[in-house]
Design a protein around this motif. Structure first.
Motif, PDB file in Angstrom:
ATOM      1  N   SER A   1       0.801  -1.229   0.000  1.00  0.00           N
ATOM      2  CA  SER A   1       0.000   0.000   0.000  1.00  0.00           C
ATOM      3  C   SER A   1       0.832   1.276   0.000  1.00  0.00           C
ATOM      4  CB  SER A   1      -0.928   0.030   1.229  1.00  0.00           C
ATOM      5  OG  SER A   1      -1.926  -0.930   1.121  1.00  0.00           O
ATOM      6  N   SER A   2       1.968   1.248   0.710  1.00  0.00           N
ATOM      7  CA  SER A   2       2.656   2.509   0.981  1.00  0.00           C
ATOM      8  C   SER A   2       3.987   2.707   0.274  1.00  0.00           C
ATOM      9  CB  SER A   2       2.885   2.655   2.499  1.00  0.00           C
ATOM     10  OG  SER A   2       1.673   2.598   3.195  1.00  0.00           O
TER      11      SER A   2
ATOM     12  N   PRO B   1       3.555   1.143  -4.805  1.00  0.00           N
ATOM     13  CA  PRO B   1       3.170   2.414  -5.450  1.00  0.00           C
ATOM     14  C   PRO B   1       4.267   2.977  -6.362  1.00  0.00           C
ATOM     15  CG  PRO B   1       2.504   2.429  -3.166  1.00  0.00           C
ATOM     16  CD  PRO B   1       3.341   1.197  -3.350  1.00  0.00           C
TER      17      PRO B   1
ATOM     18  N   TYR C   1       4.338   0.659  -9.380  1.00  0.00           N
ATOM     19  CA  TYR C   1       3.137   0.919 -10.179  1.00  0.00           C
ATOM     20  C   TYR C   1       3.298   2.188 -11.006  1.00  0.00           C
ATOM     21  CZ  TYR C   1      -1.702   2.563 -10.949  1.00  0.00           C
ATOM     22  OH  TYR C   1      -2.868   3.058 -11.496  1.00  0.00           O
ATOM     23  N   ASP C   2       3.797   3.233 -10.374  1.00  0.00           N
ATOM     24  CA  ASP C   2       3.978   4.500 -11.095  1.00  0.00           C
ATOM     25  C   ASP C   2       5.012   4.344 -12.212  1.00  0.00           C
ATOM     26  OD1 ASP C   2       3.353   7.519 -11.016  1.00  0.00           O
ATOM     27  OD2 ASP C   2       5.543   7.476 -11.024  1.00  0.00           O
TER      28      ASP C   2
ATOM     29  N   SER D   1      -2.818   7.615 -10.886  1.00  0.00           N
ATOM     30  CA  SER D   1      -3.210   7.838  -9.492  1.00  0.00           C
ATOM     31  C   SER D   1      -4.726   7.837  -9.332  1.00  0.00           C
ATOM     32  CB  SER D   1      -2.629   9.158  -8.969  1.00  0.00           C
ATOM     33  OG  SER D   1      -2.980  10.231  -9.805  1.00  0.00           O
TER      34      SER D   1
ATOM     35  N   MET E   1      -5.781   4.182  -9.448  1.00  0.00           N
ATOM     36  CA  MET E   1      -5.485   3.518  -8.179  1.00  0.00           C
ATOM     37  C   MET E   1      -6.497   3.908  -7.110  1.00  0.00           C
ATOM     38  SD  MET E   1      -3.699   1.445  -6.373  1.00  0.00           S
ATOM     39  CE  MET E   1      -2.155   1.110  -7.230  1.00  0.00           C
ATOM     40  N   SER E   2      -6.806   5.194  -7.003  1.00  0.00           N
ATOM     41  CA  SER E   2      -7.744   5.636  -5.965  1.00  0.00           C
ATOM     42  C   SER E   2      -9.138   5.069  -6.208  1.00  0.00           C
ATOM     43  CB  SER E   2      -7.789   7.173  -5.882  1.00  0.00           C
ATOM     44  OG  SER E   2      -8.248   7.731  -7.088  1.00  0.00           O
TER      45      SER E   2
ATOM     46  N   MET F   1      -2.443   7.102  -0.280  1.00  0.00           N
ATOM     47  CA  MET F   1      -2.119   7.957  -1.419  1.00  0.00           C
ATOM     48  C   MET F   1      -0.839   8.776  -1.242  1.00  0.00           C
ATOM     49  SD  MET F   1      -4.663   6.902  -3.113  1.00  0.00           S
ATOM     50  CE  MET F   1      -4.228   7.791  -4.616  1.00  0.00           C
TER      51      MET F   1
ATOM     52  N   LEU G   1       2.214   8.050  -3.835  1.00  0.00           N
ATOM     53  CA  LEU G   1       1.920   8.534  -5.192  1.00  0.00           C
ATOM     54  C   LEU G   1       1.943  10.064  -5.232  1.00  0.00           C
ATOM     55  CD1 LEU G   1      -0.929   6.170  -6.483  1.00  0.00           C
ATOM     56  CD2 LEU G   1       1.422   6.309  -7.308  1.00  0.00           C
TER      57      LEU G   1
END
Length: 466
Positions: A29-30, A34, A37-38, A78, A81-82, A279, A282
């Motif tokens: 998650s943190s 991320p 993924y980015d 982003s 993802m959200s 979040m 990101l």
């Protein structure tokens, strides 16, 4: 097997599930995922952009927004993802009350906990292939991992009032979060060693390690937690009877005004906490570690995450001590108030150094907020055997809040094309949570006060809350 309240072996085993599952929160998650993924989505966009324009660029041109194609819709990574996380929390908020009624009726909390633990862990392992499969398949793994993690916590948290007396809840809950921070930090260091020592192309090995760690260490918990604590008999038509069980608990819940007031506040301030957790990386990668600081992104973000973990463990310990002096609700008022200036400063941040200072502040309040919220809710529960059903209300409140938090975070960016504007929605949630905390009756001990007795017996007050 019966459950002895206050048994040290049982409590240690229960705490160890925080050690086991918190690697999802940190690595997936943190921190690692991320960033991964980015990078993957940015590279995919760049390949498409180069093909479309006949170029051979190695970086996205300034002023060009990265978008991905998801079922034919163009979205910022982003925002995608959200929205994916929002949908996963919506599913969790539907499943958890339904399944918790069944779990209380049949005494099968541990079985449900194990199922969702394994669903989440194997979904994390499947992220090893993220980027090689179509994006829609990769996001399904993200979606299922989130459902597995958060639904397992419903049944895990429900054991707290069964294994310990109310006066021990703050200490045990804080110990769990502390163990979680330390365990996840240890695996993060291992993952960081793989990424920086062997090579970034092996980043996805981290996701396999998360799944193996989660499954492996959870066995310590499963060995000491029994099934069917209250020896509930087997039942036919389990799902329908589970709904009846939940309806019964809901009727009881309506006579608990202190519990309802706390959940009203918790809905808002925890929405802020979880949105920040989900979040933050990101946001930092896009808004802080961009342009001239881009070469510092991976190292800088990992340093910030380690700061949060170290200080999160300290914060959970300190706030549990403060709560013994001033009470749970007063302690939460203090810590929620601190979140507001932290979010305001995040809106104006421009440099990595400032982000490290912010990360230290977030770490100190994050662990304490989470640990004290869980123990405060468990203290406010009435005498009951339906702990899973009661904790499902806590869980649904948390997950519906996260649906709103992550959705509005993504929506603000979608509407304004500016991720910094998303911070404004987070400030709103903390401010509302703090205001509603003022209306939660409180005493210095966290135990039932004289005012609680008045609330319980005052018919006019009860009618007001119905």
């Amino acid at each position: 097997m019966t459950l002895e309240k206050g048994n040290k072996k049982t409590i240690r085993g229960w705490i160890f599930y925080d050690w086991a599952n918190s690697v999802y929160n940190l690595v997936i998650s943190s921190a690692i995922f991320p960033i991964f993924y980015d990078t993957v989505t940015t590279q995919a966009f760049l390949r498409h952009y180069n093909q479309q324009h006949g170029l051979q660029l190695e970086e996205v041109p300034e002023g060009v927004n990265v978008v991905v194609d998801f079922f034919g819709t163009q979205l910022s990574p982003s925002v995608l993802m959200s929205f994916t996380l929002s949908f996963s929390f919506l599913i969790v908020s539907i499943l958890s009350p339904m399944l918790s009624g069944v779990a209380d009726l049949t005494g099968s909390k541990k079985k449900f906990m194990k199922f969702f633990c394994y669903l989440g862990a194997f979904s994390c392992i499947s992220l090893y292939w993220f980027g090689q499969a179509p994006l829609e398949v990769g996001m399904l793994s993200v979606f299922l991992a989130s459902i597995g993690f958060w639904n397992s916590l419903v049944f895990y948290n429900a054991f707290l009032p069964e294994i310990a007396a109310p006066e021990d809840h703050d200490r045990i809950s804080a110990s769990g979060y502390t163990m979680g921070y330390l365990g996840s930090m240890l695996l993060l260091i291992v993952c960081l060693g793989i990424v920086m020592g062997i090579g970034k192309e092996y980043t996805n090995v981290s996701f396999i390690l998360v799944g193996v760690w989660w499954i492996g260490f959870s066995q310590i918990t499963y060995r000491v937690l029994p099934n069917n604590v209250y020896n509930r008999p087997k039942s036919s038509r389990v799902l329908m009877n589970g709904f009846r069980e939940l309806k019964k608990v809901l009727k009881e819940f309506r006579t608990q005004p202190k519990l309802k007031r706390f959940l009203n506040s918790f809905f808002f301030f925890n929405t802020g906490v979880q949105t920040v957790m989900l979040m933050a990386v990101l946001y930092a990668k896009r808004e802080i570690f961009a342009g001239k600081y881009e070469d510092q992104a991976t190292t800088g973000l990992i340093i910030a995450i380690l700061l949060i973990q170290l200080l999160g463990a300290l914060g959970a310990f300190l706030l549990s001590r403060i709560s013994t002096v001033v009470g749970n609700v007063r302690s939460l008022l203090i810590v929620v108030a601190v979140w507001i200036p932290l979010c305001v400063s995040a809106y104006f941040l421009k440099t990595p150094f400032g982000f490290y200072i912010l990360a230290a502040g977030v770490g100190l309040v994050m662990g304490g907020t989470q640990a004290l919220s869980r123990s405060t809710y468990s203290k406010f529960l009435p005498e009951t055997e339906d702990h899973a059903s009661y904790f499902s209300f806590y869980d649904v409140t948390e997950k519906v809040g996260i649906v709103f938090g992550t959705f509005f975070f993504g929506l603000m960016e979608y509407l304004t094309n500016d991720m910094r504007s998303s911070i404004l929605s987070v400030i709103f949630f903390f401010a509302m949570g703090w205001l509603l905390l003022l209306f939660v009756p409180r005493d210095r001990t966290g135990r039932k006060s004289d005012y609680d007795e008045q609330l319980t017996t005052d018919n006019q007050t009860l009618d007001y809350f119905k």
